[in-house]
Write an enzyme that holds these catalytic residues in place. Structure first.
Site, short mmCIF file in Angstrom:
data_model
loop_
_atom_site.label_atom_id
_atom_site.label_comp_id
_atom_site.label_asym_id
_atom_site.label_seq_id
_atom_site.Cartn_x
_atom_site.Cartn_y
_atom_site.Cartn_z
CE LYS A 1 -4.15 -1.97 2.09
NZ LYS A 1 -5.22 -1.85 3.09
N GLY B 1 -5.44 2.12 17.59
CA GLY B 1 -4.58 1.71 16.50
C GLY B 1 -3.96 2.91 15.79
CB ALA B 2 -1.11 4.40 15.25
CB ALA C 1 -7.03 -0.22 9.22
P1 NDP Z 1 -1.13 -2.67 10.79
O1 NDP Z 1 -0.23 -3.83 11.02
O2 NDP Z 1 -0.68 -1.54 9.93
O3 NDP Z 1 -1.51 -2.02 12.24
C1 NDP Z 1 -1.92 -2.82 13.31
C2 NDP Z 1 -2.32 -1.95 14.49
O4 NDP Z 1 -2.81 -2.81 15.53
C3 NDP Z 1 -1.17 -1.15 15.11
O5 NDP Z 1 -1.64 0.08 15.60
C4 NDP Z 1 -0.72 -2.06 16.29
O6 NDP Z 1 -0.11 -1.33 17.32
C5 NDP Z 1 -2.06 -2.61 16.74
N1 NDP Z 1 -1.94 -3.88 17.44
C6 NDP Z 1 -1.74 -5.10 16.89
N2 NDP Z 1 -1.72 -6.05 17.85
C7 NDP Z 1 -1.92 -5.40 19.02
C8 NDP Z 1 -2.00 -5.83 20.38
N3 NDP Z 1 -1.90 -7.12 20.71
N4 NDP Z 1 -2.24 -4.91 21.35
C9 NDP Z 1 -2.36 -3.60 21.03
N5 NDP Z 1 -2.28 -3.13 19.75
C10 NDP Z 1 -2.07 -4.02 18.77
O7 NDP Z 1 -2.48 -3.29 10.26
P2 NDP Z 1 -3.63 -2.55 9.42
O8 NDP Z 1 -3.88 -1.23 10.05
O9 NDP Z 1 -3.32 -2.61 7.98
O10 NDP Z 1 -4.86 -3.52 9.66
C11 NDP Z 1 -5.50 -3.60 10.94
C12 NDP Z 1 -6.71 -4.49 10.81
O11 NDP Z 1 -7.68 -3.84 9.98
C13 NDP Z 1 -6.42 -5.85 10.14
O12 NDP Z 1 -6.95 -6.87 10.97
C14 NDP Z 1 -7.17 -5.78 8.83
O13 NDP Z 1 -7.72 -7.05 8.48
C15 NDP Z 1 -8.27 -4.79 9.14
N6 NDP Z 1 -8.75 -4.09 7.94
C16 NDP Z 1 -10.08 -4.16 7.67
C17 NDP Z 1 -10.59 -3.54 6.55
C18 NDP Z 1 -12.04 -3.64 6.26
O14 NDP Z 1 -12.44 -3.27 5.15
N7 NDP Z 1 -12.87 -4.08 7.18
C19 NDP Z 1 -9.73 -2.77 5.62
C20 NDP Z 1 -8.35 -2.71 6.04
C21 NDP Z 1 -7.89 -3.37 7.15
P3 NDP Z 1 1.46 -0.94 17.28
O15 NDP Z 1 1.56 0.31 16.46
O16 NDP Z 1 1.79 -0.71 18.71
O17 NDP Z 1 2.18 -2.11 16.68
#
Ligand code: NDP
Length: 285
Positions: A74, A133-134, A137
């Site tokens: 992306k 989250g950051a 998405a």
């Molecule tokens: P990223 O890997 O870019 O970001 C993941 C985020 O989740 C980060 O902020 C991370 O925090 C946080 N995180 C992950 N695990 C934990 C945990 N155990 N405790 C606390 N925070 C956590 O992923 P994306 O943003 O690309 O995707 C996120 C979700 O969104 C995915 O599951 C994806 O399937 C879903 N999605 C859904 C869509 C839809 O159309 N419904 C479209 C796009 C995505 P940190 O920064 O601290 O690592």
């Protein structure tokens, strides 16, 4: 006599991304093409990072109408495109390519798809939002919330650096009031919060996973949304529903980002209900 489309490849869009066992978006799009009586195809193409440049050149050379980009392309795709939409430029991420004449234009329909779902239950303007989250998405959603003129966004994130980067983007470039809470235990919502969103990957493939939110601080007037679509009935959504909150699952966002992409490529409004049913069938819900 059978109508022959010319040139044939203009009716192909594709998803470039990491190896996938199956692609719900492909299933949903193909069903939408069929419903709209369009003889179009949506292909899922596995592309590893070192081949992304060649893959986009191929898409150009073959005259594909456009495509989606998924993990991990992306951000990296941007340098291979000719133009970006305002939101995609702010987010620094593209999930949708549209070929307009000879130009490849990068769009981001993730955040727009979310806002479209949200608007069905609440107008985000002037609302107080808490966003978990950051990552990609969260960035897409936060930028669109800013463009929709919410009053304030509190980013709640585990990692300080990524969270602060998003807060700086929101304050400085999107010009929306934003602050950061770095997670320590369950986050307690402040009074006045109107919209709560999980945009982390917590809950993906695990319906018992807990978003670090103090559920006792939710009130029934709040709207609670989750980006997780598989399974859509996450622990957060179930808990919020039990408390009487209005809830939005991740399927709505997935359908709506697809509806927006479909319109960008074809100029035609697809049947969103048919697309949602296709997803439910694919995910065996
Ligand atoms: P990223 O890997 O870019 O970001 C993941 C985020 O989740 C980060 O902020 C991370 O925090 C946080 N995180 C992950 N695990 C934990 C945990 N155990 N405790 C606390 N925070 C956590 O992923 P994306 O943003 O690309 O995707 C996120 C979700 O969104 C995915 O599951 C994806 O399937 C879903 N999605 C859904 C869509 C839809 O159309 N419904 C479209 C796009 C995505 P940190 O920064 O601290 O690592």
């Amino acid at each position: 006599m059978k109508k022959v489309q010319d040139p044939l490849l203009e009716t192909i869009v594709c998803c470039l991304g990491q190896p996938v066992a199956g692609n719900p978006t492909q299933f949903m799009m193909e069903r939408a093409f069929e419903e709209a009586a369009l003889d179009w195809r949506y292909l899922t193409l596995e592309v590893c990072p070192k081949d992304l440049s060649a893959a986009i050149k191929g898409l150009r050379a073959l005259g594909f109408k456009g495509g989606n980009l998924t993990i991990p392309h992306k951000v990296a795709a941007i340098e291979h495109l000719d133009e970006l939409s305002e939101a995609a430029a702010l987010m620094g991420a593209v999930n949708c390519i549209n070929r307009d004449g000879g130009q490849l234009i990068g769009e981001n329909t993730d955040g727009k798809g979310f806002i479209q779902s949200l608007r069905k239950v609440i107008d985000p303007q002037e609302k107080q939002v808490v966003l978990f989250g950051a990552g990609g998405a969260a960035r897409a959603i936060a930028v669109e919330l800013g463009l929709a003129k919410v009053a304030k966004i509190t980013i709640v994130n585990r990692g300080q650096e990524r969270g602060q980067k998003l807060v700086d983007l929101l304050n400085e470039r999107v010009q929306v009031n934003a602050d950061l809470v770095v997670l320590e235990g369950d986050h307690v919502l402040e009074g006045g919060t109107e919209i709560v969103i999980n945009a982390t990957s917590i809950g993906l493939g695990d319906e018992t996973a807990h978003v670090p939110l103090d559920m006792a601080s939710l009130t029934s007037e709040m709207v609670v949304a989750d980006v997780i679509f598989n399974p859509p009935n996450t622990q957060l959504i179930r808990g919020a529903r039990e408390l009487g909150c209005t809830t939005l699952d991740g399927l709505g966002m997935l359908v709506n980002q697809g509806v927006i992409a479909f319109k960008i490529w074809t100029g035609i409004e697809p049947n969103a209900q048919v697309m949602r049913e296709a997803l439910e069938e694919y995910l065996e819900l």
